[in-house]
Write a protein that holds these residues in place. Structure first.
Motif, mmCIF file in Angstrom:
data_model
loop_
_atom_site.group_PDB
_atom_site.id
_atom_site.type_symbol
_atom_site.label_atom_id
_atom_site.label_comp_id
_atom_site.label_asym_id
_atom_site.label_seq_id
_atom_site.Cartn_x
_atom_site.Cartn_y
_atom_site.Cartn_z
ATOM 1 N N LEU A 48 0.831 -1.201 0.000
ATOM 2 C CA LEU A 48 0.000 0.000 0.000
ATOM 3 C C LEU A 48 0.872 1.259 0.000
ATOM 4 N N LEU A 49 1.885 1.277 0.862
ATOM 5 C CA LEU A 49 2.760 2.450 0.987
ATOM 6 C C LEU A 49 3.598 2.666 -0.266
ATOM 7 N N THR A 50 4.115 1.590 -0.826
ATOM 8 C CA THR A 50 4.918 1.696 -2.044
ATOM 9 C C THR A 50 4.073 2.209 -3.206
ATOM 10 N N ALA A 51 2.846 1.710 -3.316
ATOM 11 C CA ALA A 51 1.946 2.163 -4.380
ATOM 12 C C ALA A 51 1.648 3.653 -4.244
ATOM 13 N N ALA A 52 1.624 4.147 -3.016
ATOM 14 C CA ALA A 52 1.373 5.574 -2.771
ATOM 15 C C ALA A 52 2.642 6.412 -2.964
ATOM 16 N N GLY A 53 3.789 5.749 -3.147
ATOM 17 C CA GLY A 53 5.051 6.477 -3.305
ATOM 18 C C GLY A 53 5.738 6.782 -1.996
ATOM 19 N N LEU A 54 5.208 6.239 -0.902
ATOM 20 C CA LEU A 54 5.802 6.460 0.418
ATOM 21 C C LEU A 54 6.872 5.407 0.673
ATOM 22 N N THR A 55 8.065 5.696 0.208
ATOM 23 C CA THR A 55 9.199 4.793 0.420
ATOM 24 C C THR A 55 10.155 5.443 1.410
ATOM 25 N N PRO A 56 10.974 4.649 2.075
ATOM 26 C CA PRO A 56 11.933 5.241 3.000
ATOM 27 C C PRO A 56 12.835 6.294 2.334
ATOM 28 N N ASP A 57 13.323 6.012 1.116
ATOM 29 C CA ASP A 57 14.198 6.975 0.440
ATOM 30 C C ASP A 57 13.483 8.282 0.132
ATOM 31 N N ALA A 58 12.228 8.194 -0.325
ATOM 32 C CA ALA A 58 11.469 9.409 -0.637
ATOM 33 C C ALA A 58 11.235 10.241 0.621
ATOM 34 N N VAL A 59 10.938 9.581 1.730
ATOM 35 C CA VAL A 59 10.684 10.304 2.978
ATOM 36 C C VAL A 59 11.981 10.883 3.536
#
Length: 190
Positions: A48-59
């Motif tokens: 769910l988080l990856t699909a939303a673009g919420l990845t550790p690197d992005a954050v």
């Protein structure tokens, strides 16, 4: 309260400390808890988080921009020069005094114990991070769940008044949409 935490939620709290240490923070804050959840999420939540673009690197990128701001550009240098501040002279002076990477290094003061021995140990939580964990408990109670999972922690993060974590999330998905998706995920798991 921690006895009610799921295995992944416990790992998220442990990883929040690692993230705070890696980001050279003296205390664990809400954004570190967010990173802890992102790095330890189980499969359905991770998807769910990856699909939303919420990845550790992005954050991490978002947190870095929030804490350090954007680098000064030519216009900024000209504005400083107009009031008598030469940005290059300041950089050279800092480099000569503290080393070439002085502006890139941000390290908390090393903690020393008895006889000057370096202390490792736990990094303390800021009140805002403690409040986030309390809000996660409240979310679990509101839903009637008998455990606190990483999903509940994210719901707590969404309720926490923390601009850094909120902005990092909102770069990818609205808080309302993420809340809706988390509730649906919890409903499917029940």
């Amino acid at each position: 309260m921690f006895e009610r935490f799921s295995k992944s939620a416990r790992f998220a709290v442990i990883d929040a400390q690692k993230e705070a240490r890696d980001l050279k923070s003296e205390r664990i804050d809400v954004e570190h808890v967010l990173l802890g959840v992102l790095t330890t999420a189980d499969k359905p939540l991770a998807d769910l988080l990856t699909a939303a673009g919420l990845t550790p690197d992005a954050v991490r990128t978002s947190i870095g921009q929030h804490k350090h701001g954007e680098p000064l550009g030519e216009e900024d240098a000209e504005a400083l020069k107009s009031i008598g501040i030469d940005l290059e002279a300041v950089r050279e002076s800092l480099g000569a005094t503290f080393g070439d990477d002085a502006l890139d290094r941000v390290e908390p003061e090393e903690r020393r114990g008895l006889f000057g021995k370096r202390m490792g140990g736990h990094i303390p939580f800021r009140n805002s991070a403690k409040k986030t964990l309390e809000l996660a408990l409240r979310e679990a109670l509101r839903r009637g769940d008998d455990y606190i999972g990483s999903e509940h922690m994210l719901l707590g993060i969404l309720r926490a008044p923390n601009a850094i974590a909120r902005d990092a999330i909102e770069e990818h998905v609205t808080s309302a949409e993420l809340r809706r998706q988390l509730e649906a995920l919890l409903d499917r798991a029940a």
